[in-house]
Design a protein around this motif. Structure first.
Motif, PDB file in Angstrom:
ATOM      1  N   ASP A   3       0.987  -1.305   0.159  1.00 55.77           N
ATOM      2  CA  ASP A   3       0.038   0.148  -0.066  1.00 55.77           C
ATOM      3  C   ASP A   3       0.890   1.153  -0.260  1.00 55.77           C
ATOM      4  OD1 ASP A   3       0.800   0.472   2.558  1.00 55.77           O
ATOM      5  OD2 ASP A   3      -0.781  -0.581   3.329  1.00 55.77           O
ATOM      6  N   ALA A   4       0.185   2.441   0.199  1.00 54.95           N
ATOM      7  CA  ALA A   4       0.945   3.563  -0.142  1.00 54.95           C
ATOM      8  C   ALA A   4       2.090   3.932   0.849  1.00 54.95           C
ATOM      9  CB  ALA A   4       0.104   4.897  -0.094  1.00 54.95           C
TER      10      ALA A   4
ATOM     11  N   THR B 109      18.289  -7.003   9.383  1.00 58.62           N
ATOM     12  CA  THR B 109      17.276  -6.710   8.490  1.00 58.62           C
ATOM     13  C   THR B 109      17.339  -5.503   7.684  1.00 58.62           C
ATOM     14  OG1 THR B 109      16.202  -5.810  10.582  1.00 58.62           O
ATOM     15  CG2 THR B 109      15.467  -8.053   9.907  1.00 58.62           C
ATOM     16  N   ASP B 110      16.559  -5.531   6.622  1.00 53.73           N
ATOM     17  CA  ASP B 110      16.404  -3.997   5.722  1.00 53.73           C
ATOM     18  C   ASP B 110      15.497  -3.249   6.090  1.00 53.73           C
ATOM     19  OD1 ASP B 110      17.163  -2.775   3.134  1.00 53.73           O
ATOM     20  OD2 ASP B 110      14.995  -3.312   2.551  1.00 53.73           O
ATOM     21  N   LEU B 111      15.841  -2.194   6.478  1.00 54.97           N
ATOM     22  CA  LEU B 111      15.132  -0.962   7.303  1.00 54.97           C
ATOM     23  C   LEU B 111      14.768  -0.156   5.836  1.00 54.97           C
ATOM     24  CD1 LEU B 111      14.947   0.436  10.687  1.00 54.97           C
ATOM     25  CD2 LEU B 111      14.327   1.556   8.533  1.00 54.97           C
ATOM     26  N   CYS B 112      13.749  -0.365   5.349  1.00 57.80           N
ATOM     27  CA  CYS B 112      13.495   0.417   4.044  1.00 57.80           C
ATOM     28  C   CYS B 112      11.873  -0.040   3.706  1.00 57.80           C
ATOM     29  CB  CYS B 112      14.346   0.183   2.793  1.00 57.80           C
ATOM     30  SG  CYS B 112      14.159   1.577   1.689  1.00 57.80           S
ATOM     31  N   LEU B 113      11.269   0.827   2.873  1.00 55.44           N
ATOM     32  CA  LEU B 113       9.942   1.018   2.728  1.00 55.44           C
ATOM     33  C   LEU B 113       9.632   0.213   1.272  1.00 55.44           C
ATOM     34  CD1 LEU B 113       8.231   3.958   4.454  1.00 55.44           C
ATOM     35  CD2 LEU B 113       7.860   1.571   5.050  1.00 55.44           C
ATOM     36  N   ASP B 114      10.719   0.335   0.216  1.00 56.66           N
ATOM     37  CA  ASP B 114      10.562   0.010  -1.093  1.00 56.66           C
ATOM     38  C   ASP B 114       9.758  -1.407  -1.380  1.00 56.66           C
ATOM     39  OD1 ASP B 114      12.896  -1.057  -0.214  1.00 56.66           O
ATOM     40  OD2 ASP B 114      13.462  -1.538  -2.216  1.00 56.66           O
ATOM     41  N   GLU B 115      10.163  -2.575  -0.265  1.00 55.01           N
ATOM     42  CA  GLU B 115       9.494  -3.786  -0.764  1.00 55.01           C
ATOM     43  C   GLU B 115       7.961  -3.554  -0.331  1.00 55.01           C
ATOM     44  OE1 GLU B 115      12.612  -5.783   1.764  1.00 55.01           O
ATOM     45  OE2 GLU B 115      13.208  -3.634   1.094  1.00 55.01           O
ATOM     46  N   PHE B 116       7.470  -2.618   0.430  1.00 51.10           N
ATOM     47  CA  PHE B 116       6.114  -2.751   1.013  1.00 51.10           C
ATOM     48  C   PHE B 116       5.245  -1.718   0.511  1.00 51.10           C
ATOM     49  CE2 PHE B 116       9.243  -4.314   4.037  1.00 51.10           C
ATOM     50  CZ  PHE B 116       8.645  -5.750   4.260  1.00 51.10           C
ATOM     51  N   THR B 117       5.960  -0.742  -0.579  1.00 52.43           N
ATOM     52  CA  THR B 117       4.934   0.529  -0.950  1.00 52.43           C
ATOM     53  C   THR B 117       4.442  -0.013  -2.317  1.00 52.43           C
ATOM     54  OG1 THR B 117       6.813   1.445  -1.680  1.00 52.43           O
ATOM     55  CG2 THR B 117       5.847   2.167   0.447  1.00 52.43           C
TER      56      THR B 117
ATOM     57  N   THR C 159       7.551  -2.519  -7.463  1.00 49.69           N
ATOM     58  CA  THR C 159       6.639  -1.915  -8.300  1.00 49.69           C
ATOM     59  C   THR C 159       7.273  -0.547  -8.615  1.00 49.69           C
ATOM     60  OG1 THR C 159       5.515  -1.476  -6.237  1.00 49.69           O
ATOM     61  CG2 THR C 159       4.540  -3.198  -7.120  1.00 49.69           C
ATOM     62  N   LEU C 160       8.406  -0.310  -8.479  1.00 46.48           N
ATOM     63  CA  LEU C 160       8.871   0.946  -8.897  1.00 46.48           C
ATOM     64  C   LEU C 160       8.404   1.698 -10.110  1.00 46.48           C
ATOM     65  CD1 LEU C 160      10.651   3.463  -7.675  1.00 46.48           C
ATOM     66  CD2 LEU C 160      12.312   2.434  -9.005  1.00 46.48           C
ATOM     67  N   ASP C 161       8.069   2.944 -10.044  1.00 40.37           N
ATOM     68  CA  ASP C 161       7.563   3.616 -11.211  1.00 40.37           C
ATOM     69  C   ASP C 161       8.550   4.727 -11.289  1.00 40.37           C
ATOM     70  OD1 ASP C 161       6.462   4.769 -13.599  1.00 40.37           O
ATOM     71  OD2 ASP C 161       4.675   5.342 -12.925  1.00 40.37           O
ATOM     72  N   GLY C 162       9.458   4.946 -12.166  1.00 37.16           N
ATOM     73  CA  GLY C 162      10.147   5.948 -12.242  1.00 37.16           C
ATOM     74  C   GLY C 162      11.665   5.516 -11.747  1.00 37.16           C
TER      75      GLY C 162
ATOM     76  N   HIS D 293       3.967   1.862  -4.726  1.00 30.77           N
ATOM     77  CA  HIS D 293       4.588   2.809  -5.746  1.00 30.77           C
ATOM     78  C   HIS D 293       6.036   2.394  -5.809  1.00 30.77           C
ATOM     79  CE1 HIS D 293       5.960   4.837  -2.022  1.00 30.77           C
ATOM     80  NE2 HIS D 293       4.583   5.129  -1.698  1.00 30.77           N
ATOM     81  N   GLY D 294       6.545   1.699  -4.996  1.00 28.62           N
ATOM     82  CA  GLY D 294       8.030   1.065  -5.100  1.00 28.62           C
ATOM     83  C   GLY D 294       9.093   2.134  -4.699  1.00 28.62           C
ATOM     84  N   HIS D 295       8.708   3.287  -4.115  1.00 26.63           N
ATOM     85  CA  HIS D 295       9.821   4.056  -3.504  1.00 26.63           C
ATOM     86  C   HIS D 295      10.252   3.693  -1.987  1.00 26.63           C
ATOM     87  CE1 HIS D 295      10.556   7.063  -6.592  1.00 26.63           C
ATOM     88  NE2 HIS D 295       9.442   7.149  -6.971  1.00 26.63           N
ATOM     89  N   CYS D 296      11.275   4.427  -1.477  1.00 29.67           N
ATOM     90  CA  CYS D 296      11.972   3.932  -0.243  1.00 29.67           C
ATOM     91  C   CYS D 296      11.162   4.942   0.942  1.00 29.67           C
ATOM     92  CB  CYS D 296      13.488   3.992  -0.194  1.00 29.67           C
ATOM     93  SG  CYS D 296      14.225   2.841  -1.424  1.00 29.67           S
ATOM     94  N   GLY D 297      10.384   5.779   0.454  1.00 31.13           N
ATOM     95  CA  GLY D 297       9.417   6.367   1.560  1.00 31.13           C
ATOM     96  C   GLY D 297       8.171   6.745   1.124  1.00 31.13           C
ATOM     97  N   VAL D 298       7.529   7.514   1.995  1.00 30.99           N
ATOM     98  CA  VAL D 298       5.974   7.805   1.702  1.00 30.99           C
ATOM     99  C   VAL D 298       6.104   8.954   0.723  1.00 30.99           C
ATOM    100  CG1 VAL D 298       5.199   6.749   3.842  1.00 30.99           C
ATOM    101  CG2 VAL D 298       5.819   9.252   3.933  1.00 30.99           C
ATOM    102  N   LEU D 299       4.956   9.257   0.066  1.00 33.40           N
ATOM    103  CA  LEU D 299       4.876  10.332  -1.030  1.00 33.40           C
ATOM    104  C   LEU D 299       4.094  11.595  -0.410  1.00 33.40           C
ATOM    105  CD1 LEU D 299       4.250   8.375  -4.104  1.00 33.40           C
ATOM    106  CD2 LEU D 299       6.660   8.821  -2.945  1.00 33.40           C
ATOM    107  N   ASP D 300       4.434  12.752  -0.904  1.00 33.37           N
ATOM    108  CA  ASP D 300       3.620  13.929  -0.601  1.00 33.37           C
ATOM    109  C   ASP D 300       2.652  14.090  -1.715  1.00 33.37           C
ATOM    110  OD1 ASP D 300       4.788  15.061  -2.773  1.00 33.37           O
ATOM    111  OD2 ASP D 300       6.346  16.645  -1.652  1.00 33.37           O
ATOM    112  N   ALA D 301       1.881  15.021  -1.619  1.00 36.73           N
ATOM    113  CA  ALA D 301       0.690  15.610  -2.508  1.00 36.73           C
ATOM    114  C   ALA D 301       1.157  15.550  -3.834  1.00 36.73           C
ATOM    115  CB  ALA D 301      -0.056  16.948  -1.963  1.00 36.73           C
ATOM    116  N   LEU D 302       2.579  15.654  -3.936  1.00 36.52           N
ATOM    117  CA  LEU D 302       2.988  16.174  -5.641  1.00 36.52           C
ATOM    118  C   LEU D 302       3.641  14.986  -5.994  1.00 36.52           C
ATOM    119  CD1 LEU D 302       4.361  19.764  -5.196  1.00 36.52           C
ATOM    120  CD2 LEU D 302       2.292  18.919  -5.998  1.00 36.52           C
ATOM    121  N   GLY D 303       3.622  13.622  -5.160  1.00 39.15           N
ATOM    122  CA  GLY D 303       4.131  12.550  -5.566  1.00 39.15           C
ATOM    123  C   GLY D 303       5.652  12.189  -5.467  1.00 39.15           C
TER     124      GLY D 303
END
Length: 323
Positions: free
Chosen positions: A80-81, A112-120, A207-210, A122-132
């Motif tokens: 999820d996001a 352990t890998d502490l990063c969000l990319d496997e779980f988002t 699921t990375l786009d970009g 959108h595939g990025h390593c963090g959460v996104l703001d309103a502009l993506g």
């Protein structure tokens, strides 16, 4: 002068050797999937997505070979996001950590890998703001939550791979405040926006786009890699790392020369797959190429190397195959 005197036979070459590998200097990255059976990764011959059952055998083999540790990555079935699966106590990575720590926690350093990319999604390593865009400070709050869950699940060393500014300080503060003062931090300090991550993204079903160029380092920047490592040391990292390894030996040597804490390097998926592909074609001697590639990373300054060959290479070293 006759330098060849020190190369004349195996015995004298062994005595004159400047750099030696030991199994304890190797860490094995492992992927654990949430559903289905063990799954071969097509772009990484010989590497699989493990299940909670099959990973037990893999870590037992690793412990028997005498390697230093394992680095766990989760492959969730739902994303999820905000990467909520990363902080759920029963998320795949946290469940796998408990299984592995219970199985070999006394013999290997469970990491352990502490990063969000496997779980988002959108595939990025963090959460996104309103502009993506990746929101650095909002992501740090998620990393704080991940750190607590991973430490509670039995991880002895947290691999901060997201390349967010201030991540080491944020996680250290959170761990200490919750009583996890002995949980170590491995900072992926000089992590470059590299083309060599391609097979890894297959392995975690990214699921990375970009791309991640707004937070990972420009491959042309040598001084910046050292700067990032020094910042992480100031923030309280226990270990700093350069990733990838083979194409960034200059950065690795710079960091090793300046650092007063351990320096590690990650021989990434693309480096692994290129050697495997060439060996399958009969173009290179696989065993010698594997050993030479890891030895070169160690020679450049890495105290420890993360490599997908860790268990196999340790077996060869134990057998004295490169004496």
């Amino acid at each position: 002068m006759r330098p060849r005197r020190l190369r004349a036979n195996p015995g004298i070459r062994r005595l004159a050797s400047e750099t030696r590998l030991h199994p304890a200097q190797l860490v094995l990255p492992l992927f654990v999937r949430e559903e289905g059976g063990p799954m071969p990764i097509a772009s990484m011959p010989g590497v699989v997505q493990h299940t909670l059952d099959s990973v037990r055998g893999a870590v037992q083999d690793a412990a028997a070979a005498g390697i230093g540790g394992v680095m766990l990555f989760g492959v969730p079935s739902v994303r999820d996001a905000t990467g909520s699966g990363a902080t759920h106590p029963d998320g795949i990575l946290n469940r796998a950590t408990r299984v592995v720590a219970d199985e070999v926690g006394d013999a290997l350093v469970v990491q352990t890998d502490l990063c969000l990319d496997e779980f988002t999604d959108h595939g990025h390593c963090g959460v996104l703001d309103a502009l993506g865009r990746v929101d650095n400070d909002a992501t740090l709050e998620r990393y704080r939550e991940m750190a607590l869950v991973q430490a509670a699940s039995g991880s002895a060393l947290l691999g901060l791979s997201g390349m967010m500014d201030g991540q080491v300080a944020a996680v250290r503060e959170t761990l200490d405040g919750a009583g996890f003062v002995d949980t170590a931090i491995l900072a992926y300090s000089a992590k470059y926006a590299s083309a060599f991550y391609g097979p890894f993204r297959d392995a975690v079903e990214s699921t990375l786009d970009g791309d991640r160029r707004s937070y990972q380092l420009d491959p042309g920047n040598r001084r910046e890699g050292l700067r990032e490592a020094m910042l992480d040391i100031e923030e309280g990292a226990d270990v700093v790392m350069v990733k990838p390894a083979g194409s960034y030996l200059d950065v690795l040597a710079d960091v090793a020369a300046a650092s007063d804490i351990p320096v590690w390097a990650y021989q990434v998926s693309g480096e692994y797959s290129m050697i495997e592909a060439a060996a399958m074609q009969g173009w290179i001697d696989r065993k010698r190429a594997v050993h030479e590639s890891v030895l070169g990373i160690h020679r450049a300054g890495a105290d420890v190397v993360l490599t997908y060959w860790a268990t196999e290479l340790a077996g060869w070293l134990n057998n004295g195959d490169f004496a």
